[in-house]
Design a protein around this motif. Structure first.
Motif, PDB file in Angstrom:
ATOM      1  N   ALA A  40       3.149  55.543  31.248  1.00 53.93           N
ATOM      2  CA  ALA A  40       3.007  54.363  30.537  1.00 53.93           C
ATOM      3  C   ALA A  40       3.155  53.065  31.415  1.00 53.93           C
ATOM      4  O   ALA A  40       2.405  52.315  31.000  1.00 53.93           O
ATOM      5  N   ARG A  41       4.080  53.066  32.047  1.00 64.21           N
ATOM      6  CA  ARG A  41       4.307  51.730  33.111  1.00 64.21           C
ATOM      7  C   ARG A  41       3.294  51.590  33.961  1.00 64.21           C
ATOM      8  O   ARG A  41       2.903  50.548  34.339  1.00 64.21           O
ATOM      9  N   LEU A  42       2.667  52.808  34.386  1.00 67.61           N
ATOM     10  CA  LEU A  42       1.879  52.791  35.514  1.00 67.61           C
ATOM     11  C   LEU A  42       0.389  52.422  35.073  1.00 67.61           C
ATOM     12  O   LEU A  42      -0.424  51.645  35.688  1.00 67.61           O
ATOM     13  N   VAL A  43       0.010  52.752  33.801  1.00 68.17           N
ATOM     14  CA  VAL A  43      -1.340  52.576  33.367  1.00 68.17           C
ATOM     15  C   VAL A  43      -1.361  50.890  32.827  1.00 68.17           C
ATOM     16  O   VAL A  43      -2.556  50.167  32.635  1.00 68.17           O
ATOM     17  N   THR A  44      -0.440  50.230  32.860  1.00 67.74           N
ATOM     18  CA  THR A  44      -0.323  49.172  32.111  1.00 67.74           C
ATOM     19  C   THR A  44      -0.051  48.066  33.103  1.00 67.74           C
ATOM     20  O   THR A  44       0.109  46.807  32.270  1.00 67.74           O
ATOM     21  N   GLY A  45       0.177  48.475  34.271  1.00 66.66           N
ATOM     22  CA  GLY A  45       0.827  47.467  35.268  1.00 66.66           C
ATOM     23  C   GLY A  45       2.247  47.029  35.034  1.00 66.66           C
ATOM     24  O   GLY A  45       2.588  45.815  35.690  1.00 66.66           O
ATOM     25  N   ARG A  46       2.899  47.594  34.480  1.00 61.77           N
ATOM     26  CA  ARG A  46       4.560  47.255  34.192  1.00 61.77           C
ATOM     27  C   ARG A  46       5.214  47.826  35.311  1.00 61.77           C
ATOM     28  O   ARG A  46       6.337  48.030  35.058  1.00 61.77           O
ATOM     29  N   THR A  47       4.791  48.191  36.194  1.00 60.08           N
ATOM     30  CA  THR A  47       5.429  49.010  37.368  1.00 60.08           C
ATOM     31  C   THR A  47       6.700  48.111  38.069  1.00 60.08           C
ATOM     32  O   THR A  47       6.285  46.858  38.372  1.00 60.08           O
ATOM     33  N   ARG A  48       7.337  48.605  38.886  1.00 60.17           N
ATOM     34  CA  ARG A  48       8.397  47.819  39.639  1.00 60.17           C
ATOM     35  C   ARG A  48       8.002  48.360  40.862  1.00 60.17           C
ATOM     36  O   ARG A  48       8.923  49.172  41.649  1.00 60.17           O
ATOM     37  N   TRP A  49       7.130  47.783  41.580  1.00 59.86           N
ATOM     38  CA  TRP A  49       7.186  47.784  43.031  1.00 59.86           C
ATOM     39  C   TRP A  49       8.203  46.897  43.927  1.00 59.86           C
ATOM     40  O   TRP A  49       8.470  45.874  43.334  1.00 59.86           O
TER      41      TRP A  49
ATOM     42  N   VAL B  75      -5.063  44.373  34.650  1.00 55.81           N
ATOM     43  CA  VAL B  75      -4.649  45.620  33.916  1.00 55.81           C
ATOM     44  C   VAL B  75      -3.512  45.319  32.890  1.00 55.81           C
ATOM     45  O   VAL B  75      -3.713  45.996  31.855  1.00 55.81           O
ATOM     46  N   GLU B  76      -2.932  44.330  33.029  1.00 53.41           N
ATOM     47  CA  GLU B  76      -1.710  43.792  32.194  1.00 53.41           C
ATOM     48  C   GLU B  76      -2.438  43.183  30.790  1.00 53.41           C
ATOM     49  O   GLU B  76      -1.918  43.142  29.870  1.00 53.41           O
ATOM     50  N   GLY B  77      -3.765  42.749  30.898  1.00 54.46           N
ATOM     51  CA  GLY B  77      -4.291  42.244  29.701  1.00 54.46           C
ATOM     52  C   GLY B  77      -5.451  43.138  28.978  1.00 54.46           C
ATOM     53  O   GLY B  77      -6.257  42.819  28.134  1.00 54.46           O
ATOM     54  N   LEU B  78      -5.522  44.515  29.439  1.00 52.69           N
ATOM     55  CA  LEU B  78      -6.187  45.324  28.884  1.00 52.69           C
ATOM     56  C   LEU B  78      -6.071  45.784  27.720  1.00 52.69           C
ATOM     57  O   LEU B  78      -6.822  45.924  26.769  1.00 52.69           O
ATOM     58  N   ALA B  79      -4.755  46.240  27.351  1.00 54.15           N
ATOM     59  CA  ALA B  79      -4.284  46.648  26.145  1.00 54.15           C
ATOM     60  C   ALA B  79      -4.721  45.969  24.835  1.00 54.15           C
ATOM     61  O   ALA B  79      -4.586  44.794  25.289  1.00 54.15           O
ATOM     62  N   ASP B  82      -4.456  47.395  19.057  1.00 51.41           N
ATOM     63  CA  ASP B  82      -4.498  48.724  18.717  1.00 51.41           C
ATOM     64  C   ASP B  82      -3.959  49.836  20.045  1.00 51.41           C
ATOM     65  O   ASP B  82      -3.952  51.043  19.704  1.00 51.41           O
ATOM     66  N   GLY B  83      -3.461  49.024  20.923  1.00 56.50           N
ATOM     67  CA  GLY B  83      -2.723  49.969  22.075  1.00 56.50           C
ATOM     68  C   GLY B  83      -3.605  49.986  23.250  1.00 56.50           C
ATOM     69  O   GLY B  83      -4.631  48.870  23.487  1.00 56.50           O
ATOM     70  N   TRP B  84      -3.705  51.025  24.214  1.00 53.62           N
ATOM     71  CA  TRP B  84      -4.128  51.106  25.261  1.00 53.62           C
ATOM     72  C   TRP B  84      -5.690  51.198  25.090  1.00 53.62           C
ATOM     73  O   TRP B  84      -6.186  51.509  24.375  1.00 53.62           O
ATOM     74  N   HIS B  85      -6.110  50.574  26.477  1.00 57.49           N
ATOM     75  CA  HIS B  85      -7.817  50.464  26.505  1.00 57.49           C
ATOM     76  C   HIS B  85      -8.099  51.984  26.618  1.00 57.49           C
ATOM     77  O   HIS B  85      -7.449  52.897  27.270  1.00 57.49           O
ATOM     78  N   PRO B  86      -9.013  52.550  25.962  1.00 63.17           N
ATOM     79  CA  PRO B  86      -9.565  53.773  26.317  1.00 63.17           C
ATOM     80  C   PRO B  86      -9.478  54.420  27.679  1.00 63.17           C
ATOM     81  O   PRO B  86      -9.226  55.521  27.905  1.00 63.17           O
ATOM     82  N   MET B  87      -9.744  53.649  28.611  1.00 57.75           N
ATOM     83  CA  MET B  87      -9.753  53.934  30.191  1.00 57.75           C
ATOM     84  C   MET B  87      -8.407  54.247  30.482  1.00 57.75           C
ATOM     85  O   MET B  87      -8.119  55.116  31.242  1.00 57.75           O
ATOM     86  N   ILE B 107      -8.706  51.501  37.504  1.00 57.95           N
ATOM     87  CA  ILE B 107      -9.185  51.301  36.031  1.00 57.95           C
ATOM     88  C   ILE B 107     -10.066  50.339  35.978  1.00 57.95           C
ATOM     89  O   ILE B 107     -11.177  50.432  35.117  1.00 57.95           O
ATOM     90  N   MET B 108      -9.612  49.077  36.640  1.00 61.23           N
ATOM     91  CA  MET B 108     -10.679  48.073  36.408  1.00 61.23           C
ATOM     92  C   MET B 108     -11.952  48.355  37.125  1.00 61.23           C
ATOM     93  O   MET B 108     -13.212  47.963  36.439  1.00 61.23           O
ATOM     94  N   ALA B 109     -12.048  48.958  38.404  1.00 64.41           N
ATOM     95  CA  ALA B 109     -13.296  49.258  38.941  1.00 64.41           C
ATOM     96  C   ALA B 109     -14.204  50.138  37.846  1.00 64.41           C
ATOM     97  O   ALA B 109     -15.357  50.144  37.896  1.00 64.41           O
ATOM     98  N   ALA B 110     -13.274  51.146  37.045  1.00 63.77           N
ATOM     99  CA  ALA B 110     -14.144  52.035  36.372  1.00 63.77           C
ATOM    100  C   ALA B 110     -14.741  51.587  35.068  1.00 63.77           C
ATOM    101  O   ALA B 110     -15.929  51.725  35.000  1.00 63.77           O
TER     102      ALA B 110
END
Ligand code: FES
Ligand code: FES
Lengths: 801, 162
Positions: A40-49, B75-79, B82-87, B107-110
Motif C-alpha cells: 500500500a505505501r510502496l505503490v502510492t509513494g508514501r514510503t519512508r526511505w 506517483v503520489e497524484g495517481l490515485a 475511487d482509489g488506486w489507479h488501475p496500474m 508505474i509511471m513509465a508503464a
C-alpha cells in the motif's frame, strides 16, 4: 518412474494453491497466496526511505574520495572549503583520527588472520579508489558537493596491487605492511590423494568468479541525530540490531544511548549487511556539531564504495570413475578481500567451503582458501555469499565430466546425487542435509522444459551447421542457508550467534502486534508473519501488525541475510505465539470453569471438549486486560517473547534448466527459456516465494551474462555508473517458468526452508553451462563470465585455433 | 535564482530556484514529494520517472526551471477519488514489487507506454521498460502487471487518450 508421478502431482497441487488468491474462511493462512500488506505505501509513494527524512537544522555531508588506488596522503587542507557559503564544517581523517576508531570485522576465520586497522576516514594512506579522505558538512546538498572541490589533498602514489596471484609473490608491493596474504583456511575429509590416484577421469578447471557490484536500487543513506545525550541513526541497512552493537563498540557511544532505525530499505542483497564508514562518521559528525546530519550516496559513489561481491579464482579438480561416479574433489581458492576486512569479508568464501560437494556423494574432499589483499573495494556478502561460487564450480564441473564421458549431464548427476531415501545425509563437507528429493525436482523441471525436444532441436541445428546454435544448461543445486545455529557459527569463529527474536502482544481489542528481530528490505515479512500469526492464534490476517527495523521498538534481533528470516525469525514468531496461546489457555479455562487440559483450541476459540462452551482468544484478551477475574497468581498479560536458535541450517534445493541461442557469428547470447523447479519445503506464501526466485534468477543471470566490476591497470574502477556496470533490464531477461516440489524440512515445525538466495545460486551455472553446451561441438570447453558477445566470440575463435 | 511556477499533482507551487536545481530535488527536498526516489546520477535507472505535461520524463534529467509552467504528475497524484489507479492495483495484484524502490518510476513509465500502445505484447512491455531498472523482481511479474493494468485501463476506457 514413481518419482516422476509424485513430482507431477505435488507440482499440480502447488500450482492450484497458487491460483487461489484470497483465502476462504476456515482455510489456513499459511500456504495462501496473500497479496502483500507492504504494497500500500510502496505503490502510492508514501514510503519512508532514509533520504526522505528532513529534520530541523539538518546538515548535509559530502565526502572527498581518493582518486587513486593506493597512495600516501601527504597533506589535506580543508580551510578553503570551510570558508565557503553554507559550509558549517570540514574535516580530514587526521581531524577525526583520535575518535573515529576502526571499522569492525566480526569473522576472524583463523587465529593468525591479518586484520589491518580500517579507519572510517583514511588518515595516512588510501588503499582503494573511493576511500574517504575528508568531508564537508553544509546546509544544503548542492553546497556540500560544491565545497568538495575546495578541499586540497596531496598524494604520493604507491603501487596498486590488483592481481591476486601476483599479490602473493614475495616481491609484490604490499597493501598492508603485514603482507598480502590475509589467511589460509583449510578443510579436508576423506583421502583425496587416494581418490585421485589412478582415477579413470580427472577434470581440472580454473574458473574466475568476477567481481560484482550488488546494486540495490536504493543507494545507501544515513541520517544521524543527537539531543546531546542519546543518539538516533537512521540508515538504509539490513542489520539495525547488529549495527547498533557494532557502532556502540566502535564509537564508544553506550549501547543504551544509541537507537538505530532502518526505515523502508530499498533492497540490500547483502550490500547493506555492513557497518559502513559513513554510518560511523555520521554519528561522529552529529556528536561534534550538535545538529542532525544526512548523507546520501550517489550511484557513482556507491559503485566505488559499497562493498563488492564474489571475486574469486577457483582452481578445482574432480576425480571420477569410468561410470561417472565421483571419487573426490579438490578446491584451491584465492579470494580477493579487497583492501580491508569488513564485517564478514573473510567468512564469505568459507560459507562456500561446505557447498562444493553440492548434492553429490563422494569419498574425499579437500578445500583450501587463501584470502588476498588488493587495492580494491573490500568484498563482502552479496546474495548467496560463497555458495553461488561453490555451486558454479561443481555444476560446471559436472557438465565437463558429462562431456568427458559422453554422458547426458542430467544422467551424470543422477548417478551421483543423494537419493530421497538416504536423508538425513551426512555430507563429505560435514553438514547433515535434513531432507530433499532431487529426482522429483529434476523430473518436473525436465518435463516443463521439454528437455528431449530441445535436445532434438539442438542436434538438428548442429547437423545443419546453423550459425545460431542451441545450448542447454543444467544446474542441480542445494545450499546451506537459514544462518544459523549459534554453536556452528561459534565453531567457525564467527563473532555472534544466529538466533532470532520475536514478541507477540495481544491488545485489549483482540488485535495483535508482532515485533520481529528480522529486518526486511523488500521481502514481505509483514505479510508472511501475519499469515503465521493468523494460523497460530486463530485471528484474522488483517488483525495482525508487524513492527521491525527500529531498535527502540524491536530491542533484540539478528536481522535479515543468509535466507534466515523465515526459518529462524518466523520460527521465533511461531514460538512466541505458542506461549501466548498457552497463557490464554489458562485464563480461558478459568473463565470457562474447566480444566486447561480439557480445552481444545480451534479457529481462534478455546472450547471445552464435549460441550458447547467456548471463549474466543479476543474475549480472553479483553478479560486479561480488565484483569477482574483471573486465576490466582496469573499475570494480567498474554504478551510473550521467544528467542529461537535453530539446530541446523536449512537446505533448499532445486533443478534449473536454461536454453540459450548463441549466434556463433556475433557471439550474442539470448536466453530462450528458463525453467526453475525449486524445493523450499513448505511454503508460507507462494506469491512471495516465486518473487524471490524470480529476483534471484535475474541476479544470477546478471553474473553469467552481463555484470562485472572492472579496474584498469592503474587500479581505477571503470564501472562507476549504471551505463558501465550493466544490471539486466526487462529486455534482457526471458519470462521465467517456475514451479515447486515440496519436501518439508524436518528441522522446524513449519517444514519451511530458506528461499532468498536460491535463484541466484542456481542460475549462474545453468546459464554458463548452456552457453558452453552450445559451443562444445566447436571445441569450446569454457567461456569466462560474464559471457558477453565479445567473450563468446573470442572463445569460438580460440577453439578454432 | 529564477522564479518558476509548476503544478505538481494538481497543486500550483511558486518557487525560487537555482538554475541548476534538478526537478527531482525540487520535488523531493522542496515540496516534499518524496514518493519519487533517485536511483542513479546518470539517467539510467528510471526510478525518478514522472509525467511532465502528460509524458514520462526522468526527473533527474530535467532542471526545475525547465518545468516552469508545466504540469507534473508523480506517483503520489495517481490515485483518484475511487482509489488506486488501475496500474497501482495491477502492481499489487501481480506482486510486481518487492522493495518498491523502482515502483513509482516503473508505474509511471508503464502508464506512459500505454499511451502509444494500449495493448502491448510481452516483448513490447519489455522493450518499453528498458529504461527502468529493477533489482528485485526479475521483471516477470512487472510485465504481467503492466499487461494486466493495460487491460483494466482499456476496460475503464482510460488509455490511448493523449
Ligand atoms: S534517478 Fe536514475 S534515471 Fe533518474
Ligand atoms: S522492487 Fe526493488 S528495485 Fe524493483
Amino acid at each position: 518412474m514413481t518419482e516422476q508421478i509424485d513430482a507431477g502431482m505435488v507440482a499440480r497441487q502447488v500450482a492450484e494453491s497458487d491460483e487461489l488468491g484470497e483465502p476462504v474462511p476456515g482455510r489456513r493462512e499459511v500456504g495462501a497466496a496473500r497479496r502483500r500488506k507492504e504494497d500500500a505505501r510502496l505503490v502510492t509513494g508514501r514510503t519512508r526511505w532514509t533520504d526522505n527524512i528532513q529534520l530541523p537544522g539538518m546538515l548535509h555531508v559530502a565526502f572527498v574520495r581518493s582518486p587513486m588506488a593506493h597512495a600516501r596522503i601527504t597533506r589535506v587542507d580543508v580551510s578553503a572549503a570551510r570558508r565557503l557559503p553554507g559550509v558549517v564544517a570540514a574535516f580530514s581523517g587526521r581531524d577525526l583520527a583520535a575518535e573515529q576508531g576502526g571499522l569492525p570485522c566480526a569473522w576472524p576465520v583463523t587465529e593468525d588472520m591479518v586484520l589491518p586497522d580500517h579507519p572510517p576516514m583514511a588518515v595516512e594512506e588510501v588503499r582503494y579508489p573511493g576511500e574517504a579522505v575528508a568531508c564537508v558538512v553544509a546546509t544544503d546538498r548542492y553546497l556540500a558537493s560544491d565545497a568538495l572541490e575546495a578541499v586540497e589533498v596531496d598524494y604520493e602514489p604507491l603501487p596498486a596491487v590488483l592481481d591476486m596471484t601476483r599479490a602473493l609473490a614475495p616481491d609484490s608491493p604490499r597493501v598492508h605492511p603485514e603482507g598480502n596474504r590475509a589467511f589460509v583456511w583449510k578443510f579436508a575429509a576423506g583421502d583425496a590423494d587416494a581418490a585421485f590416484r589412478d582415477a579413470p577421469v580427472v577434470v581440472e578447471r580454473t574458473f574466475v568468479q568476477q567481481r560484482l557490484i550488488p546494486t540495490a536500487m536504493e543507494p545507501r543513506a544515513v541520517v544521524a541525530q543527537t539531543d546531546g545525550d542519546s543518539f538516533t541513526l537512521y540508515s538504509a541497512t539490513q542489520i539495525p540490531h547488529v549495527l547498533r552493537v557494532m557502532l556502540a563498540i566502535t564509537t564508544g557511544i553506550p549501547e543504551h544511548k544509541l537507537r538505530v532505525i532502518a526505515p523502508d530499505v530499498g533492497g540490500g542483497f547483502g550490500s547493506k549487511l555492513q557497518v559502513t564508514a559513513e554510518e560511523v562518521l555520521a554519528l561522529l559528525l552529529t556528536r561534534r556539531l550538535g545538529r542532525p546530519v544526512k548523507w546520501t550516496e550517489s550511484r557513482s559513489e556507491g559503485n566505488l564504495t559499497v562493498h563488492h561481491g564474489r571475486d574469486q579464482l577457483q582452481r578445482v579438480s574432480l576425480a571420477a570413475g569410468a561410470d561417472g561416479r565421483l571419487r573426490g574433489l579438490k578446491v584451491d581458492l584465492l579470494a580477493d578481500m579487497g583492501a580491508y576486512l569488513m564485517l564478514v569479508t573473510p567468512g564469505v568464501p568459507l560459507l562456500g567451503a561446505f557447498m562444493y560437494n553440492g548434492i553429490y556423494k563422494m569419498d574425499a574432499y579437500d578445500f583450501t582458501c587463501t584470502g588476498v589483499f588488493t587495492t580494491k573495494m573490500p568484498t563482502d556478502a552479496y546474495r548467496g555469499a560463497g555458495r553461488p561460487e561453490a555451486t558454479f564450480a561443481i555444476e560446471r564441473l559436472m557438465d565437463e565430466l558429462a562431456a568427458e564421458l559422453g554422458l547426458d549431464p542430467v544422467e551424470v548427476r543422477r548417478r551421483n546425487w543423494i537419493a530421497r531415501e538416504e536423508f538425513p545425509y551426512a555430507t563429505i563437507a560435514g553438514l547433515t542435509y535434513d531432507s530433499g528429493d532431487y529426482a522429483a525436482a529434476t523430473d518436473r523441471a525436465l518435463e516443463l522444459f521439454g528437455y528431449d525436444a530441445l535436445r532434438a532441436e539442438q542436434a538438428a541445428r548442429r547437423e545443419r551447421g546453423d550459425p545460431v546454435q542451441l545450448g542447454i544448461g543444467v544446474s542441480t543445486f542445494t545450499e546451506m542457508c537459514g544462518l544459523a545455529p549459534s554453536r556452528v557459527l561459534g565453531s567457525l569463529s564467527y563473532g555472534a550467534g544466529g538466533w532470532e527474536h520475536a514478541s507477540v502482544r495481544m491488545l485489549p481489542t483482540g488485535k495483535v502486534e508482532v515485533v520481529t528481530g528480522s529486518s526486511p528490505h523488500g521481502q514481505g515479512h509483514e505479510t508472511a508473519w501475519s499469515q503465521i500469526v493468523a494460523d497460530a492464534l486463530g485471528v484474522p490476517f488483517e488483525d495482525v501488525a508487524v513492527a521491525h527495523g527500529d531498535t527502540g521498538v524491536s530491542h533484540k534481533g539478528m536481522d535479515t541475510y543468509g535466507s534466515r528470516s523465515l526459518v529462524v525469525g518466523g520460527m521465533a514468531v511461531l514460538r512466541a505465539c505458542d506461549k501466548v496461546r498457552e497463557k490464554a489457555r489458562q485464563i480461558a479455562a478459568h473463565l470457562l470453569e474447566a480444566a486447561a487440559d480439557d480445552l481444545e483450541f480451534t479457529e481462534g476459540s478455546f472450547r471445552v471438549r464435549g460441550t458447547g462452551a467456548a471463549r474466543t482468544i479476543q474475549e480472553v484478551a479483553l478479560a486479561t486486560f480488565a484483569a477482574h477475574d483471573l486465576p490466582d497468581g496469573v499475570e494480567p498479560s498474554l504478551d510473550s517473547d521467544a528467542t529461537y536458535d535453530p539446530d541446523n541450517f536449512s537446505y533448499p534445493h532445486g533443478t534449473h534448466l536454461c536454453a540459450v541461442e548463441v549466434d556463433t557469428e556475433t557471439g550474442a547470447t539470448k536466453i530462450r527459456s528458463y525453467v526453475a523447479v525449486d524445493d523450499v519445503g513448505r511454503v508460507v506464501n507462494p506469491t512471495i516465494v516465486t518473487g524471490q526466485v524470480h529476483g534471484g534468477l535475474a541476479q544470477g543471470i546478471g553474473q553469467a551474462l552481463f555484470e562485472e566490476a572492472v579496474y584498469d591497470a592503474d587500479g581505477n574502477l571503470l564501472t562507476t555508473t549504471m551505463a558501465d556496470y550493466l544490471i539486466p533490464s526487462a529486455a534482457d531477461l526471458p519470462e521465467f517458468v517456475t514451479d515447486r516440489t515440496e519436501t518439508p524440512a524436518t528441522t522446524n515445525p513449519l517444514g519451511v526452508k530458506g528461499v532468498g538466495e536460491a535463484g541466484t545460486i542456481a542460475s549462474t551455472p545453468a546459464v554458463v553451462n548452456a552457453v558452453v553446451d552450445a559451443l562444445r561441438p566447436r571445441g569450446v570447453t569454457d567461456v569466462p563470465m560474464p559471457c558477453t558477445p565479445q567473450r563468446v566470440w573470442r572463445a569460438i575463435q580460440e577453439a578454432a585455433g | 535564482m529564477a522564479r518558476i511556477t509548476v503544478t505538481v499533482d494538481g497543486v500550483a507551487y511558486q518557487e525560487e530556484v537555482e538554475p541548476r536545481l534538478l526537478l527531482v530535488h525540487l520535488l523531493r527536498d522542496r515540496i516534499g514529494k518524496t514518493g519519487t526516489p533517485i536511483g542513479c546520477d546518470t539517467g539510467n535507472c528510471g526510478a525518478c520517472t514522472i509525467m511532465l505535461d502528460g509524458r514520462s520524463a526522468k526527473s533527474c534529467s530535467v532542471l526545475a526551471v525547465q518545468a516552469d509552467g508545466a504540469e507534473v504528475l508523480t506517483v503520489e497524484g495517481l490515485a483518484g477519488p475511487d482509489g488506486w489507479h488501475p496500474m497501482q492495483r495491477a502492481f499489487h495484484e501481480e506482486h510486481a514489487l518487492q522493495c518498491g524502490y523502482c515502483t513509482p518510476g516503473m508505474i509511471m513509465a508503464a502508464i506512459d507506454l500505454l499511451k502509444d500502445d494500449p495493448d502491448p505484447s510481452e516483448d513490447a512491455v519489455r522493450a518499453g521498460l528498458e529504461g527502468n531498472l529493477c533489482r528485485c523482481t526479475g521483471y516477470s511479474n512487472i510485465v504481467r502487471a503492466v499487461r494486466g493494468g493495460a487491460r483494466a485501463m482499456r476496460d475503464a476506457g482510460a488509455v490511448g487518450d493523449r
